[in-house]
Design a protein around this motif. Structure first.
Motif, PDB file in Angstrom:
ATOM      1  N   SER A  11       1.669   0.619  -5.376  1.00  0.00           N
ATOM      2  CA  SER A  11       1.978   0.700  -3.977  1.00  0.00           C
ATOM      3  C   SER A  11       3.416   1.671  -3.666  1.00  0.00           C
ATOM      4  O   SER A  11       3.195   2.595  -2.966  1.00  0.00           O
ATOM      5  CB  SER A  11       2.485  -0.668  -3.301  1.00  0.00           C
ATOM      6  OG  SER A  11       3.254  -0.499  -1.951  1.00  0.00           O
ATOM      7  N   TYR A  12       4.311   1.145  -4.470  1.00  0.00           N
ATOM      8  CA  TYR A  12       5.669   2.212  -4.664  1.00  0.00           C
ATOM      9  C   TYR A  12       5.205   3.768  -4.856  1.00  0.00           C
ATOM     10  O   TYR A  12       5.722   4.663  -4.352  1.00  0.00           O
ATOM     11  CB  TYR A  12       6.647   1.697  -5.435  1.00  0.00           C
ATOM     12  CG  TYR A  12       7.780   2.515  -5.384  1.00  0.00           C
ATOM     13  CD1 TYR A  12       8.638   2.271  -4.494  1.00  0.00           C
ATOM     14  CD2 TYR A  12       7.959   3.553  -6.360  1.00  0.00           C
ATOM     15  CE1 TYR A  12       9.944   3.076  -4.387  1.00  0.00           C
ATOM     16  CE2 TYR A  12       9.181   4.335  -6.371  1.00  0.00           C
ATOM     17  CZ  TYR A  12      10.183   4.038  -5.354  1.00  0.00           C
ATOM     18  OH  TYR A  12      11.226   4.825  -5.466  1.00  0.00           O
ATOM     19  N   ASN A  13       4.372   3.684  -5.729  1.00  0.00           N
ATOM     20  CA  ASN A  13       4.226   5.251  -6.402  1.00  0.00           C
ATOM     21  C   ASN A  13       3.425   6.098  -5.454  1.00  0.00           C
ATOM     22  O   ASN A  13       3.369   7.335  -5.276  1.00  0.00           O
ATOM     23  CB  ASN A  13       3.449   5.245  -7.806  1.00  0.00           C
ATOM     24  CG  ASN A  13       4.274   4.519  -8.920  1.00  0.00           C
ATOM     25  OD1 ASN A  13       5.543   4.740  -8.723  1.00  0.00           O
ATOM     26  ND2 ASN A  13       3.658   4.195  -9.888  1.00  0.00           N
ATOM     27  N   PHE A  14       2.416   5.355  -4.427  1.00  0.00           N
ATOM     28  CA  PHE A  14       1.622   6.208  -3.382  1.00  0.00           C
ATOM     29  C   PHE A  14       2.282   6.075  -2.232  1.00  0.00           C
ATOM     30  O   PHE A  14       2.047   7.135  -1.621  1.00  0.00           O
ATOM     31  CB  PHE A  14       0.338   5.552  -3.559  1.00  0.00           C
ATOM     32  CG  PHE A  14      -0.687   5.812  -4.623  1.00  0.00           C
ATOM     33  CD1 PHE A  14      -1.350   7.121  -4.638  1.00  0.00           C
ATOM     34  CD2 PHE A  14      -0.749   5.339  -5.865  1.00  0.00           C
ATOM     35  CE1 PHE A  14      -2.110   7.612  -5.599  1.00  0.00           C
ATOM     36  CE2 PHE A  14      -1.303   5.862  -6.865  1.00  0.00           C
ATOM     37  CZ  PHE A  14      -2.213   6.929  -6.940  1.00  0.00           C
ATOM     38  N   HIS A  15       3.255   5.493  -1.772  1.00  0.00           N
ATOM     39  CA  HIS A  15       3.545   5.109  -0.579  1.00  0.00           C
ATOM     40  C   HIS A  15       5.215   5.022  -0.512  1.00  0.00           C
ATOM     41  O   HIS A  15       5.694   5.032   0.858  1.00  0.00           O
ATOM     42  CB  HIS A  15       2.901   3.869   0.285  1.00  0.00           C
ATOM     43  CG  HIS A  15       1.519   3.851   0.197  1.00  0.00           C
ATOM     44  ND1 HIS A  15       1.009   4.768   1.124  1.00  0.00           N
ATOM     45  CD2 HIS A  15       0.548   3.236  -0.211  1.00  0.00           C
ATOM     46  CE1 HIS A  15      -0.497   4.761   1.113  1.00  0.00           C
ATOM     47  NE2 HIS A  15      -0.751   3.776   0.128  1.00  0.00           N
ATOM     48  N   GLY A  16       5.663   4.769  -1.385  1.00  0.00           N
ATOM     49  CA  GLY A  16       7.244   4.729  -1.205  1.00  0.00           C
ATOM     50  C   GLY A  16       7.868   3.552  -1.137  1.00  0.00           C
ATOM     51  O   GLY A  16       8.868   3.279  -0.645  1.00  0.00           O
ATOM     52  N   THR A  17       6.923   2.504  -1.047  1.00  0.00           N
ATOM     53  CA  THR A  17       7.502   0.977  -0.840  1.00  0.00           C
ATOM     54  C   THR A  17       6.508   0.027  -1.543  1.00  0.00           C
ATOM     55  O   THR A  17       5.277   0.430  -1.589  1.00  0.00           O
ATOM     56  CB  THR A  17       7.312   0.824   0.568  1.00  0.00           C
ATOM     57  OG1 THR A  17       7.422  -0.545   1.177  1.00  0.00           O
ATOM     58  CG2 THR A  17       5.934   1.232   1.344  1.00  0.00           C
ATOM     59  N   ILE A  18       6.999  -0.979  -1.757  1.00  0.00           N
ATOM     60  CA  ILE A  18       6.159  -1.924  -2.428  1.00  0.00           C
ATOM     61  C   ILE A  18       5.663  -2.954  -1.381  1.00  0.00           C
ATOM     62  O   ILE A  18       4.502  -3.729  -1.802  1.00  0.00           O
ATOM     63  CB  ILE A  18       7.225  -2.964  -3.385  1.00  0.00           C
ATOM     64  CG1 ILE A  18       8.161  -3.966  -2.517  1.00  0.00           C
ATOM     65  CG2 ILE A  18       7.947  -2.183  -4.262  1.00  0.00           C
ATOM     66  CD1 ILE A  18       8.922  -4.777  -3.427  1.00  0.00           C
ATOM     67  N   ASN A  19       5.596  -2.762  -0.197  1.00  0.00           N
ATOM     68  CA  ASN A  19       5.128  -3.616   0.950  1.00  0.00           C
ATOM     69  C   ASN A  19       3.932  -2.604   1.423  1.00  0.00           C
ATOM     70  O   ASN A  19       3.757  -2.577   2.693  1.00  0.00           O
ATOM     71  CB  ASN A  19       6.236  -3.822   1.917  1.00  0.00           C
ATOM     72  CG  ASN A  19       7.030  -5.116   1.438  1.00  0.00           C
ATOM     73  OD1 ASN A  19       6.324  -6.069   1.261  1.00  0.00           O
ATOM     74  ND2 ASN A  19       8.214  -4.959   1.426  1.00  0.00           N
ATOM     75  N   ASP A  20       3.270  -1.955   0.803  1.00  0.00           N
ATOM     76  CA  ASP A  20       1.989  -1.489   1.201  1.00  0.00           C
ATOM     77  C   ASP A  20       1.012  -1.512   0.070  1.00  0.00           C
ATOM     78  O   ASP A  20       1.110  -2.685  -0.602  1.00  0.00           O
ATOM     79  CB  ASP A  20       2.232   0.224   0.951  1.00  0.00           C
ATOM     80  CG  ASP A  20       1.452   1.004   2.200  1.00  0.00           C
ATOM     81  OD1 ASP A  20       0.138   0.614   2.154  1.00  0.00           O
ATOM     82  OD2 ASP A  20       1.907   1.673   2.900  1.00  0.00           O
ATOM     83  N   ALA A  21      -0.065  -0.865   0.266  1.00  0.00           N
ATOM     84  CA  ALA A  21      -1.265  -0.937  -0.925  1.00  0.00           C
ATOM     85  C   ALA A  21      -1.825   0.339  -1.064  1.00  0.00           C
ATOM     86  O   ALA A  21      -1.971   1.144  -0.488  1.00  0.00           O
ATOM     87  CB  ALA A  21      -2.233  -1.852  -0.421  1.00  0.00           C
ATOM     88  N   TYR A  22      -2.286   0.460  -2.509  1.00  0.00           N
ATOM     89  CA  TYR A  22      -2.782   1.573  -3.196  1.00  0.00           C
ATOM     90  C   TYR A  22      -4.232   1.680  -2.554  1.00  0.00           C
ATOM     91  O   TYR A  22      -5.175   0.866  -3.240  1.00  0.00           O
ATOM     92  CB  TYR A  22      -2.883   1.489  -4.717  1.00  0.00           C
ATOM     93  CG  TYR A  22      -3.515   2.499  -5.159  1.00  0.00           C
ATOM     94  CD1 TYR A  22      -3.790   3.734  -5.051  1.00  0.00           C
ATOM     95  CD2 TYR A  22      -4.226   2.165  -6.425  1.00  0.00           C
ATOM     96  CE1 TYR A  22      -4.705   4.835  -5.498  1.00  0.00           C
ATOM     97  CE2 TYR A  22      -5.239   2.975  -7.015  1.00  0.00           C
ATOM     98  CZ  TYR A  22      -5.197   4.300  -6.711  1.00  0.00           C
ATOM     99  OH  TYR A  22      -5.971   4.896  -7.460  1.00  0.00           O
ATOM    100  N   ASP A  23      -4.825   2.491  -1.799  1.00  0.00           N
ATOM    101  CA  ASP A  23      -5.879   2.524  -0.819  1.00  0.00           C
ATOM    102  C   ASP A  23      -7.201   2.460  -1.784  1.00  0.00           C
ATOM    103  O   ASP A  23      -8.046   1.594  -1.642  1.00  0.00           O
ATOM    104  CB  ASP A  23      -5.872   3.471   0.217  1.00  0.00           C
ATOM    105  CG  ASP A  23      -4.897   3.261   1.079  1.00  0.00           C
ATOM    106  OD1 ASP A  23      -5.014   2.575   1.881  1.00  0.00           O
ATOM    107  OD2 ASP A  23      -3.737   3.823   0.639  1.00  0.00           O
ATOM    108  N   VAL A  24      -7.091   3.334  -2.557  1.00  0.00           N
ATOM    109  CA  VAL A  24      -8.266   3.668  -3.556  1.00  0.00           C
ATOM    110  C   VAL A  24      -8.634   2.344  -4.392  1.00  0.00           C
ATOM    111  O   VAL A  24      -9.689   1.989  -4.631  1.00  0.00           O
ATOM    112  CB  VAL A  24      -8.171   4.765  -4.284  1.00  0.00           C
ATOM    113  CG1 VAL A  24      -9.438   5.102  -5.198  1.00  0.00           C
ATOM    114  CG2 VAL A  24      -8.396   6.147  -3.511  1.00  0.00           C
ATOM    115  N   GLY A  25      -7.514   1.739  -4.952  1.00  0.00           N
ATOM    116  CA  GLY A  25      -7.428   0.467  -5.772  1.00  0.00           C
ATOM    117  C   GLY A  25      -8.077  -0.755  -4.867  1.00  0.00           C
ATOM    118  O   GLY A  25      -8.809  -1.531  -5.356  1.00  0.00           O
ATOM    119  N   CYS A  26      -7.639  -0.789  -3.615  1.00  0.00           N
ATOM    120  CA  CYS A  26      -8.000  -1.672  -2.781  1.00  0.00           C
ATOM    121  C   CYS A  26      -9.573  -1.693  -2.685  1.00  0.00           C
ATOM    122  O   CYS A  26     -10.144  -3.019  -2.518  1.00  0.00           O
ATOM    123  CB  CYS A  26      -7.160  -1.643  -1.272  1.00  0.00           C
ATOM    124  SG  CYS A  26      -5.636  -1.988  -1.245  1.00  0.00           S
TER     125      CYS A  26
END
Length: 454
Positions: free
Chosen positions: A417-432
């Motif tokens: 989440s952090y690596n793709f969106h800069g926050t731990i409170n998001d989600a890696y879309d492709v991984g989801c």
């Protein structure tokens, strides 16, 4: 919340909030899809061209009974209490990932650790630093008895003597502190020998063996520094170790990339080599990297998971089954409520320790100074980081709130989440998208194997 899908001839209905899963006939499946928006009369009118009226009314009655029994259309009981639950729960550290070696004897092309350097310098953990790490774990584990320590790298076997000394030291702490250590180790296998295998079987509760699948796949991504592949050297060792552990308490763990989107063939290859415990994970990397998985690859990946699920069922029915990590799903008990909401515990219950004793939320944050939490001498000095990870859960992530898989993936990987969106409170879309597919395949497999046992 209801999630419905069709897979391998099964009509599957998940009641997300209760965890109930139903395999239903066509008419009940269609009734459920209309149940919340239409009354009984309207449902009958809508479906009368496809089914007999008596069948529709029977299905409506069955759905009403399931709803009354709390197995369909249930309410989310966790969200209203998630803040209270976090406040009353005392967080203790229960697991450490010891980076025993920031060095490696392979040059894997996708390595997030930069061949073991983790954006820093090559180093081996000293016994003194490791000893302090174990002392820190004991001191910060509260009343928890069972503790876990994973020897990680780089390649841990490059610092084997320190691994053994730390295991011995950990064992010496158990009785006087009422603790039990569960040691694990991840290795590329290059330095494995009979003596090391014997020790691993004695002291390591689990061993992760890194192998990417077929020879050409593995050797393309996991070569030595000279460019020579590692497959021929490590596979016989891994086979011997798996047999010596009675095909339990280990995982052959691979990574698939854009170069092998047909990864179901690599899992089959693991099984054909005789391995019974396996996992193969999607590579995670910047989209510009040639091996990284992109959104456009998802249709092929979904197809591969379907193929793998069918192969899994086939081999299980033939008596030659295997365990695939992402298809192992517990529909009865599952993890505790806290785990279902917040995941792996990185940054709170689980920490990574560098060779020089720095503390990070997990191995994937190592080297990012923004997430440096403290060290084994002073302990945790960044309580704000602990709090931010403690506050991270499926309800703090907007994408997770209405996702049917949220209680199975617990919000996904904070580092991704952090690596793709800069926050731990998001989600890696492709991984989801891949995770949701794996959940669907897992439940279908349960349905197929349960039917076979009837």
């Amino acid at each position: 919340m209801i999630h419905q899908y069709k897979s391998n001839g099964y009509n599957i209905v998940m009641d997300v909030d209760s965890g109930a899963v139903h395999v239903v006939d066509d008419v009940t499946y269609d009734v459920i899809s209309l149940f919340e928006e239409l009354d009984s009369r309207a449902i009958v009118e809508k479906l009368r061209e496809s089914y007999k009226e008596a069948e529709i009314r029977e299905a409506i009655e069955e759905v009403n009974l399931l709803k009354k029994d709390g197995q369909l259309f249930t309410q989310d009981i966790y969200e209203p209490f998630v803040e209270t639950f976090k406040e009353r729960r005392q967080t203790v550290v229960k697991a450490l990932c010891l980076h025993i070696a920031h060095d490696c004897n392979l040059a894997c092309k996708y390595c997030f650790a930069e061949e073991g350097e983790y954006h820093g310098r090559r180093a081996l953990m000293s016994f003194e630093v490791g000893k302090k790490a174990l002392d820190f774990l004991v001191a910060n584990s509260g009343n928890r008895v069972n503790l876990e320590v994973d020897f990680f790298g780089g390649e841990p076997l490059m610092n084997w003597d320190v691994v053994k000394r730390l295991v011995e030291y950990g064992r010496s702490l158990e009785k006087e502190n009422n603790k039990k250590f569960r040691f694990t180790l991840t290795t590329n296998g290059v330095l494995l020998n009979d003596e090391i295998m014997e020790y691993l079987n004695k002291e390591m509760s689990n061993v992760v063996l890194s192998l990417d699948g077929r020879k050409e796949v593995n050797d393309r991504m996991r070569p030595f520094w000279t460019g020579k592949g590692s497959y021929d050297l490590i596979v016989p060792k891994f086979q011997k170790l798996a047999e010596s552990r009675n095909q339990t308490n280990y995982y052959v763990r691979g990574t698939f990339t854009r170069n092998n989107l047909d990864f179901s063939e690599d899992v089959k290859h693991f099984a054909d080599l005789g391995f019974k415990q396996m996992s193969i994970e999607p590579v995670v990397g910047p989209e510009e990297d040639p091996y990284s998985i992109r959104e456009e690859d998802l249709p092929k990946i979904m197809e591969e998971y379907d193929k793998l699920a069918l192969e899994y069922i086939k081999r299980e029915k033939e008596g030659n089954g295997f365990n695939f990590f992402h298809f192992m799903i517990d529909l009865n008990q599952g993890p505790c409520v806290y785990k279902r909401l917040s995941g792996c515990g990185s940054g709170t219950e689980y920490l990574a320790v560098t060779p020089w004793g720095d503390l990070y939320p997990c191995h994937q944050f190592v080297g990012n100074e923004e997430f440096l939490m403290g060290n084994v001498d002073e302990g945790i000095v960044r309580d704000d980081i602990v709090k931010s990870f403690g506050d991270c859960n499926v309800y703090s992530k907007e994408k997770c709130r209405k996702c049917f898989a949220r209680f199975y993936c617990s919000g996904g990987c904070a580092a991704n989440s952090y690596n793709f969106h800069g926050t731990i409170n998001d989600a890696y879309d492709v991984g989801c998208e891949m995770q949701k597919k794996r959940v669907e395949c897992s439940i279908m497999i349960k349905a197929a194997l349960s039917e076979a046992c009837e």
